[in-house]
Design a protein around this motif. Sequence first.
Motif, PDB file in Angstrom:
ATOM      1  N   PRO A 147       1.972 -43.030  -3.364  1.00  0.00           N
ATOM      2  CA  PRO A 147       1.205 -41.821  -3.684  1.00  0.00           C
ATOM      3  C   PRO A 147      -0.301 -41.990  -3.585  1.00  0.00           C
ATOM      4  O   PRO A 147      -1.032 -41.028  -3.385  1.00  0.00           O
ATOM      5  CB  PRO A 147       1.620 -41.519  -5.127  1.00  0.00           C
TER       6      PRO A 147
ATOM      7  N   GLY B 188      -1.558 -42.160  -8.694  1.00  0.00           N
ATOM      8  CA  GLY B 188      -0.106 -42.031  -8.713  1.00  0.00           C
ATOM      9  C   GLY B 188       0.576 -43.296  -9.211  1.00  0.00           C
ATOM     10  O   GLY B 188      -0.016 -44.371  -9.260  1.00  0.00           O
TER      11      GLY B 188
ATOM     12  N   ASN C 207       7.472 -31.231  -6.793  1.00  0.00           N
ATOM     13  CA  ASN C 207       6.441 -32.007  -7.493  1.00  0.00           C
ATOM     14  C   ASN C 207       6.384 -31.665  -8.982  1.00  0.00           C
ATOM     15  O   ASN C 207       6.258 -32.560  -9.822  1.00  0.00           O
ATOM     16  CB  ASN C 207       5.070 -31.751  -6.855  1.00  0.00           C
TER      17      ASN C 207
ATOM     18  N   GLN D 274       7.276 -34.240 -12.197  1.00  0.00           N
ATOM     19  CA  GLN D 274       6.386 -34.450 -13.342  1.00  0.00           C
ATOM     20  C   GLN D 274       7.086 -34.088 -14.656  1.00  0.00           C
ATOM     21  O   GLN D 274       6.940 -34.788 -15.663  1.00  0.00           O
ATOM     22  CB  GLN D 274       5.122 -33.625 -13.159  1.00  0.00           C
TER      23      GLN D 274
ATOM     24  N   THR E 249       2.923 -37.550  -6.669  1.00  0.00           N
ATOM     25  CA  THR E 249       2.304 -38.386  -7.704  1.00  0.00           C
ATOM     26  C   THR E 249       3.136 -39.633  -7.991  1.00  0.00           C
ATOM     27  O   THR E 249       2.758 -40.452  -8.824  1.00  0.00           O
ATOM     28  CB  THR E 249       2.138 -37.588  -9.006  1.00  0.00           C
TER      29      THR E 249
END
Length: 281
Positions: free
Chosen positions: A146, A150, A236, A240, A274
């Motif tokens: 990343p 990240g 994404n 997370q 990330t």
Amino acid sequence: MAYKTILTVLTDLDDVAPVLEAALPFARAEGAFLEVLCLGIDRTQTGYYFAGATTLMHEETMVQAQSLASGIEAAARARLNKTEISWGIDALVTQTVSVAGIVARRARFSDLVMLPKPYGTGCTSDASVVVEAAMFQGQSAAIVLPGGDGKPPGTAPERVVIAWNESAEALSAIRAALPLLKTAKLLNILIIDPQRHAAETADPGAGLSKMLTRHGVEVEISIVAQTLPRVSDVINRHVQDQDADMLVMGAYGHSRFREAILGGATRNMLENATVPVLMAH
């Protein structure tokens, strides 16, 4: 199955430290041989200079490319000499047009390729060519880092999100990731709007869940709607929300004539990821 040959390709001095710091512990944990390819790339296109200047410009840019390759190799050797793992290093000078072929030949005989982030601020145009060549022409799985703040790949990701859409590409990525998936504490199968692509809409993800559960891993399925404009944004955000350590997904081409260029959704995913993304075509 385990990863016994890991390849990384370096085309920028700034990538040497972060990529090797990610690759070395991974290779150590796998008992793998780490192969490092340092490329100095002449990015000029012959024929775009005034008459008589082409040869001189070509010589100058090739000297610059040679200097870059030597600098990358020296920095990589300095770090590799401090490690106990088995490794090898090559430094080559090439023009942009030959990069894909060189990378593909090396990737073809590797179990896994670990590469820096190919899109975003500060990334060279050749970074995406390297990723595409490794996966499409070299037919190797790749872990794309990343970058920035990240998460590094670590040696054994505990929580992994699998982006599942019933495609052959996604299944190829899952099979390539099995050595890592079998050691995870939790696998989360993410399915976005299953009615768009799932044959088994009554119980989406059930077949994949059974396959992975038989490897002794805890598996859960998350079915979500596409509430954001891009699928990559939904993935994404879910990564997370799950506090995942890695994402596994298929690599999709975007060319009518040849599947050698990553599609827009895949590019967006890699640009904004990330966590490390393990991909295969």
